[in-house]
Design a protein around this motif. Structure first.
Motif, PDB file in Angstrom:
ATOM      1  N   GLU A  35       0.821  -1.209   0.000  1.00  0.00           N
ATOM      2  CA  GLU A  35       0.000   0.000   0.000  1.00  0.00           C
ATOM      3  C   GLU A  35       0.862   1.269   0.000  1.00  0.00           C
ATOM      4  OE1 GLU A  35      -3.833   1.348   2.654  1.00  0.00           O
ATOM      5  OE2 GLU A  35      -2.214   0.312   3.704  1.00  0.00           O
ATOM      6  N   PRO A  41      -1.894   0.903  -9.185  1.00  0.00           N
ATOM      7  CA  PRO A  41      -2.147  -0.372  -9.885  1.00  0.00           C
ATOM      8  C   PRO A  41      -2.659  -0.231 -11.320  1.00  0.00           C
ATOM      9  CG  PRO A  41      -2.896  -0.521  -7.628  1.00  0.00           C
ATOM     10  CD  PRO A  41      -2.523   0.926  -7.873  1.00  0.00           C
ATOM     11  N   THR A  64      -2.434  -8.110  -9.474  1.00  0.00           N
ATOM     12  CA  THR A  64      -1.756  -7.473  -8.354  1.00  0.00           C
ATOM     13  C   THR A  64      -2.502  -7.761  -7.065  1.00  0.00           C
ATOM     14  OG1 THR A  64      -2.915  -5.386  -8.715  1.00  0.00           O
ATOM     15  CG2 THR A  64      -0.765  -5.624  -9.748  1.00  0.00           C
ATOM     16  N   THR A  66      -2.673  -6.387  -3.256  1.00  0.00           N
ATOM     17  CA  THR A  66      -2.283  -5.280  -2.396  1.00  0.00           C
ATOM     18  C   THR A  66      -2.024  -5.766  -0.981  1.00  0.00           C
ATOM     19  OG1 THR A  66      -3.619  -3.759  -3.725  1.00  0.00           O
ATOM     20  CG2 THR A  66      -2.976  -3.007  -1.535  1.00  0.00           C
ATOM     21  N   ALA A 136      -8.358  -3.828  -5.715  1.00  0.00           N
ATOM     22  CA  ALA A 136      -7.942  -4.203  -4.362  1.00  0.00           C
ATOM     23  C   ALA A 136      -9.116  -4.254  -3.424  1.00  0.00           C
ATOM     24  CB  ALA A 136      -6.912  -3.201  -3.844  1.00  0.00           C
TER      25      ALA A 136
END
Length: 136
Positions: A35, A41, A64, A66, A136
């Protein structure tokens, strides 16, 4: 935008591993992004798609994950999620002089998936039409 240099570094490392592993085409790259890593992202996904063009990664999905930022107070031992922007003053004892950031700065390749066989460009039908992103 530093996301392009990150994407190019990821593509370079994955290309090297894929070549050594005899990959025909890389299908998925999974990244861990903290983060507090300073990475956007969606921008990374866009840059990744551009960096993959003409490589064994062309058409590969970028996933991705997070990692939330967490800190721990060295004085009282209390651990807490720092949030964004990060709160680095201990909510347990109100000290900010002995705080350790435990997580949140990660930026690493977790896994790579590929098909074995001779390398070649991905078929047009397999190429994404929009930048790939993971919410995320």
């Amino acid at each position: 935008m530093h996301e392009m240099s990150i994407a190019m570094a990821v593509v370079g490392q994955v290309e090297e591993a894929a070549g050594a592993g005899g990959a025909g085409a890389v299908t998925t790259v999974r990244l861990e992004v903290g983060e507090l890593a300073g990475v956007v992202p969606d921008a990374l996904a866009f840059c990744f798609e551009l960096a993959c063009a003409g490589t064994v990664l062309e058409g590969a999905a970028l996933v991705t994950e997070t990692v939330a930022a967490r800190a721990r107070c060295g004085s009282c031992g209390h651990a807490w999620p720092t949030g964004m922007p990060p709160e680095l003053c201990c909510p347990g004892c109100a000290r900010a002089t002995d705080v350790e950031l435990l997580t949140g700065r990660e930026l690493r390749i977790l896994t790579v998936e590929w098909d074995d066989g001779p390398a070649g460009p991905a078929p047009a039908a397999a190429r994404p039409r929009e930048p790939i992103s993971e919410e995320a």
